[in-house]
Design a protein around this motif. Structure first.
Motif, PDB file in Angstrom:
ATOM      1  N   ILE A 241       0.861  -1.185   0.000  1.00 42.35           N
ATOM      2  CA  ILE A 241       0.000   0.000   0.000  1.00 42.35           C
ATOM      3  C   ILE A 241       0.894   1.229   0.000  1.00 42.35           C
ATOM      4  O   ILE A 241       1.740   1.392   0.885  1.00 42.35           O
ATOM      5  N   THR A 242       0.709   2.121  -0.950  1.00 39.95           N
ATOM      6  CA  THR A 242       1.680   3.209  -1.136  1.00 39.95           C
ATOM      7  C   THR A 242       1.252   4.554  -0.567  1.00 39.95           C
ATOM      8  O   THR A 242       2.095   5.353  -0.167  1.00 39.95           O
ATOM      9  N   THR A 243      -0.057   4.855  -0.550  1.00 39.05           N
ATOM     10  CA  THR A 243      -0.531   6.165  -0.095  1.00 39.05           C
ATOM     11  C   THR A 243      -1.759   6.016   0.789  1.00 39.05           C
ATOM     12  O   THR A 243      -2.434   4.978   0.782  1.00 39.05           O
ATOM     13  N   LEU A 244      -2.081   7.081   1.542  1.00 42.24           N
ATOM     14  CA  LEU A 244      -3.274   7.065   2.384  1.00 42.24           C
ATOM     15  C   LEU A 244      -4.538   7.005   1.529  1.00 42.24           C
ATOM     16  O   LEU A 244      -5.514   6.346   1.907  1.00 42.24           O
ATOM     17  N   VAL A 245      -4.530   7.683   0.383  1.00 36.18           N
ATOM     18  CA  VAL A 245      -5.707   7.619  -0.489  1.00 36.18           C
ATOM     19  C   VAL A 245      -5.949   6.179  -0.935  1.00 36.18           C
ATOM     20  O   VAL A 245      -7.088   5.687  -0.913  1.00 36.18           O
ATOM     21  N   GLU A 246      -4.899   5.483  -1.313  1.00 35.70           N
ATOM     22  CA  GLU A 246      -5.025   4.079  -1.709  1.00 35.70           C
ATOM     23  C   GLU A 246      -5.551   3.235  -0.550  1.00 35.70           C
ATOM     24  O   GLU A 246      -6.429   2.386  -0.737  1.00 35.70           O
ATOM     25  N   LYS A 247      -5.019   3.499   0.645  1.00 37.97           N
ATOM     26  CA  LYS A 247      -5.468   2.746   1.817  1.00 37.97           C
ATOM     27  C   LYS A 247      -6.926   3.047   2.138  1.00 37.97           C
ATOM     28  O   LYS A 247      -7.709   2.132   2.441  1.00 37.97           O
ATOM     29  N   SER A 248      -7.308   4.323   2.056  1.00 37.97           N
ATOM     30  CA  SER A 248      -8.684   4.693   2.399  1.00 37.97           C
ATOM     31  C   SER A 248      -9.683   4.132   1.396  1.00 37.97           C
ATOM     32  O   SER A 248     -10.795   3.735   1.764  1.00 37.97           O
ATOM     33  N   MET A 249      -9.304   4.066   0.130  1.00 39.79           N
ATOM     34  CA  MET A 249     -10.193   3.496  -0.881  1.00 39.79           C
ATOM     35  C   MET A 249     -10.500   2.032  -0.574  1.00 39.79           C
ATOM     36  O   MET A 249     -11.609   1.551  -0.808  1.00 39.79           O
ATOM     37  N   GLY A 250      -9.507   1.325  -0.033  1.00 39.17           N
ATOM     38  CA  GLY A 250      -9.737  -0.049   0.376  1.00 39.17           C
ATOM     39  C   GLY A 250     -10.490  -0.132   1.681  1.00 39.17           C
ATOM     40  O   GLY A 250     -11.359  -0.999   1.878  1.00 39.17           O
ATOM     41  N   ASN A 251     -10.178   0.770   2.610  1.00 37.31           N
ATOM     42  CA  ASN A 251     -10.807   0.781   3.928  1.00 37.31           C
ATOM     43  C   ASN A 251     -12.326   0.863   3.832  1.00 37.31           C
ATOM     44  O   ASN A 251     -13.057   0.110   4.491  1.00 37.31           O
ATOM     45  N   ILE A 252     -12.827   1.772   2.993  1.00 37.75           N
ATOM     46  CA  ILE A 252     -14.271   2.012   2.945  1.00 37.75           C
ATOM     47  C   ILE A 252     -15.038   0.913   2.222  1.00 37.75           C
ATOM     48  O   ILE A 252     -16.277   0.889   2.269  1.00 37.75           O
ATOM     49  N   LYS A 253     -14.327  -0.019   1.581  1.00 37.71           N
ATOM     50  CA  LYS A 253     -15.009  -1.141   0.933  1.00 37.71           C
ATOM     51  C   LYS A 253     -15.810  -1.974   1.936  1.00 37.71           C
ATOM     52  O   LYS A 253     -16.782  -2.646   1.562  1.00 37.71           O
ATOM     53  N   LYS A 254     -15.422  -1.930   3.215  1.00 40.25           N
ATOM     54  CA  LYS A 254     -16.102  -2.738   4.230  1.00 40.25           C
ATOM     55  C   LYS A 254     -17.551  -2.306   4.440  1.00 40.25           C
ATOM     56  O   LYS A 254     -18.348  -3.051   4.995  1.00 40.25           O
ATOM     57  N   MET A 255     -17.877  -1.086   4.005  1.00 42.95           N
ATOM     58  CA  MET A 255     -19.234  -0.565   4.200  1.00 42.95           C
ATOM     59  C   MET A 255     -20.220  -1.093   3.164  1.00 42.95           C
ATOM     60  O   MET A 255     -21.431  -0.877   3.299  1.00 42.95           O
ATOM     61  N   GLY A 256     -19.717  -1.759   2.133  1.00 45.14           N
ATOM     62  CA  GLY A 256     -20.612  -2.229   1.097  1.00 45.14           C
ATOM     63  C   GLY A 256     -21.316  -1.067   0.420  1.00 45.14           C
ATOM     64  O   GLY A 256     -20.752   0.014   0.262  1.00 45.14           O
ATOM     65  N   SER A 257     -22.575  -1.282   0.066  1.00 45.85           N
ATOM     66  CA  SER A 257     -23.349  -0.233  -0.602  1.00 45.85           C
ATOM     67  C   SER A 257     -24.509   0.264   0.246  1.00 45.85           C
ATOM     68  O   SER A 257     -25.349   1.022  -0.220  1.00 45.85           O
ATOM     69  N   SER A 258     -24.559  -0.150   1.503  1.00 41.34           N
ATOM     70  CA  SER A 258     -25.663   0.239   2.382  1.00 41.34           C
ATOM     71  C   SER A 258     -25.578   1.717   2.739  1.00 41.34           C
ATOM     72  O   SER A 258     -24.479   2.265   2.892  1.00 41.34           O
ATOM     73  N   PRO A 259     -26.717   2.378   2.905  1.00 40.94           N
ATOM     74  CA  PRO A 259     -26.693   3.806   3.269  1.00 40.94           C
ATOM     75  C   PRO A 259     -26.196   4.013   4.701  1.00 40.94           C
ATOM     76  O   PRO A 259     -26.553   3.260   5.602  1.00 40.94           O
ATOM     77  N   ILE A 260     -25.352   5.028   4.887  1.00 39.23           N
ATOM     78  CA  ILE A 260     -24.847   5.365   6.217  1.00 39.23           C
ATOM     79  C   ILE A 260     -25.920   6.159   6.944  1.00 39.23           C
ATOM     80  O   ILE A 260     -26.335   7.233   6.505  1.00 39.23           O
ATOM     81  N   GLN A 261     -26.344   5.642   8.095  1.00 34.94           N
ATOM     82  CA  GLN A 261     -27.446   6.267   8.828  1.00 34.94           C
ATOM     83  C   GLN A 261     -27.017   7.489   9.624  1.00 34.94           C
ATOM     84  O   GLN A 261     -27.809   8.386   9.893  1.00 34.94           O
ATOM     85  N   GLY A 262     -25.747   7.509  10.073  1.00 33.99           N
ATOM     86  CA  GLY A 262     -25.289   8.634  10.872  1.00 33.99           C
ATOM     87  C   GLY A 262     -23.972   8.326  11.539  1.00 33.99           C
ATOM     88  O   GLY A 262     -23.369   7.268  11.328  1.00 33.99           O
TER      89      GLY A 262
END
Length: 389
Positions: A241-262
Motif C-alpha cells: 500500500i503506497t498512499t493514504l488515499v489508496e489505503k482509504s479506498m480499500g478501507n471504505i469497501k467494508k461498508m458495502g453499498s448500504s446507506p450510512i445512517q449517521g
C-alpha cells in the motif's frame, strides 16, 4: 439462512456468548483480577487507570468498563475493587445490574489482602458460571445483531478481496435487519467524498466531511505534520500500500453499498438498525477500534487482515478473515476465513455470502480462532489530548 441461535436478555438485547468478566475498578488490582480469571476460565478486563484522573479521562474509564459489563454477550460480572480508588464501585455495579445480569463484588481492603480476595473472587465467579450454564439459546432473527467491521495489518489484497467481501456481508446484515459499525476515522482521508455520497441524507454527508476536516486540522495543529506522515504504516507499505488515499479506498469497501445512517460517539446508543460510522478519533492500534465497538454493544467484529494479526476482544468474538491466500495458509491458526479465493476465481458475491453464513454460525456458538487462542484484549479507547491555544 437468516436465523441464528442466541440469547435474548432481560433488557431486550441479543447476546451470542455467555462470557463471565472480572473487571478491575483500578489498575492497583489488575494482578488480582487476572489471577481470578486464570483460575476460573473467566475473562479479565484490566486497565491502566481508575484513580488520580481528571474528570474527562475518568469518565471515559468508567464508560469503558461499565459498557464492557453491560455488553449483551456478558452473562455475569465480578467487580474487583481496592477500597480507596477514584472509581466508585457501587454506581458501576448498579449500572451493570440495570441490564438484568448478576454482578458480584470483592474489595481487597475488606477481604484482608490479595490471597483472600482471590479466593473469594474464585468462589463468586464459580457461582456466576453456574448461573450462566443454565441459560439456553433460542432461535433469533438477525435483527438485534450488531457487527463491527475492521481491518488491520493490511496489504494489497485487503482492498481487492478482504474488505470487498466484508462489504458484501455488510449489505446482507443490513438487509436482514442487523446493524454494522464502521470506525477507523484515520483511514478515511482521501475517500471522504465517496463516504459522504453513501450517506442517507445531505446532513449526514456534511457530518462526514466535517469529521475528516477536523481530523486533518488537528494533526497539523497538534503535531505539526499531516496525517499522511504516519498513515499508511510501515507494515502497510511493506504489504504494497503506497498512499493514504489508496489505503482509504480499500478501507471504505467494508461498508458495502448500504446507506450510512449517521455518526455515533462511544457514549451514544445505536438508535435503530443499519450502517453507522463510529466517530472515535483515537490514535493507536486496532484494539482501540474493536474495544469501541464492544462499548457500543457489538456482538462480533469481522476483521480483515492481509498480513495477519492475533488480536481478539474480551467481550466478543473476532472473525479474522484475509484476502491473501498465502497468509491464510501460513497463519491458519489465527485466521477463520479465506477471502483470497476471490483472487483465484471465486466471485465477491458468493464469497461474501459464505462469510455471512460463517457470521451466523459464530453468532450461534461456533468458536473463532481468537476465542480458541484466548486472545481477549480490551483497552480504554482514549482520544489524544488537544493543545490549548
Amino acid at each position: 439462512m437468516n436465523t441464528m441461535q442466541g440469547y435474548m436478555r432481560e433488557n431486550g438485547t441479543l447476546g451470542i456468548r455467555n462470557y463471565i468478566l472480572v473487571i478491575s475498578t483500578v489498575s492497583c488490582v489488575n494482578s488480582i483480577s487476572s489471577k481470578i480469571a486464570q483460575k476460573t476460565g473467566a475473562i479479565a478486563i484490566n486497565h491502566e487507570q481508575g484513580c488520580v484522573e481528571f474528570k474527562d479521562d475518568h469518565k471515559r474509564t468508567v464508560l469503558s468498563i461499565s459498557s464492557a459489563g453491560k455488553n449483551p454477550n456478558v452473562a455475569g460480572v465480578l467487580v474487583v475493587g481496592l477500597g480507596c480508588e477514584q472509581t466508585s464501585s457501587q454506581p458501576l455495579i448498579r449500572s451493570i445490574e440495570a441490564t438484568g445480569k448478576p454482578v458480584e463484588f470483592v474489595r481487597v481492603q475488606d477481604e484482608g489482602g490479595s490471597p483472600e480476595a482471590i479466593q473469594k473472587g474464585i468462589e463468586l465467579v464459580e457461582k456466576l458460571q453456574k448461573q450462566a450454564s443454565e441459560l439456553k439459546r433460542d432461535e433469533c432473527s438477525v435483527e438485534g445483531l450488531v457487527v463491527g467491521v475492521q481491518c488491520g495489518g493490511s496489504d494489497w489484497t485487503t482492498a481487492i478481496s478482504g474488505n470487498t467481501v466484508i462489504g458484501r456481508m455488510t449489505d446482507l446484515v443490513v438487509k436482514n435487519g442487523g446493524s454494522v459499525l464502521m470506525s477507523e476515522v484515520a483511514g478515511f482521508p482521501g475517500s471522504e467524498h465517496i463516504v459522504a455520497e453513501q450517506a442517507v441524507s445531505h446532513e449526514v454527508g456534511l457530518e462526514v466531511f466535517q469529521m475528516v476536516d477536523e481530523l486533518r486540522a488537528d494533526f497539523v495543529k497538534d503535531y505539526g505534520q499531516t496525517i499522511e506522515k504516519i498513515n499508511p504504516t510501515p507494515g502497510n507499505k511493506a504489504g504494497g500500500i503506497t498512499t493514504l488515499v489508496e489505503k482509504s479506498m480499500g478501507n471504505i469497501k467494508k461498508m458495502g453499498s448500504s446507506p450510512i445512517q449517521g455518526l455515533l460517539k462511544l457514549e451514544d446508543k445505536i438508535p435503530y438498525p443499519g450502517l453507522w460510522i463510529v466517530d472515535s478519533r483515537v490514535q493507536g492500534p486496532d484494539q482501540f477500534s474493536t474495544s469501541g465497538f464492544a462499548i457500543l454493544g457489538a456482538n462480533v467484529t469481522v476483521f480483515s487482515t492481509g498480513r495477519g494479526t492475533p488480536i481478539g476482544n474480551a467481550v466478543m468474538p473476532l472473525i479474522k478473515i484475509t484476502g491473501n491466500p498465502k497468509s491464510y495458509q501460513k497463519l491458519n491458526s489465527i485466521l477463520d476465513f479465506n477471502a483470497g479465493v476471490v483472487l483465484e476465481g471465486a466471485t465477491i458475491e458468493e464469497t461474501g455470502e459464505e462469510l455471512y453464513k460463517l457470521l451466523l454460525e459464530v453468532a450461534s456458538g461456533k468458536q473463532t480462532k481468537s476465542e480458541i487462542n484466548e486472545n481477549f484484549e480490551f483497552v480504554v479507547p482514549r482520544e489524544p489530548k488537544r493543545k490549548v491555544v
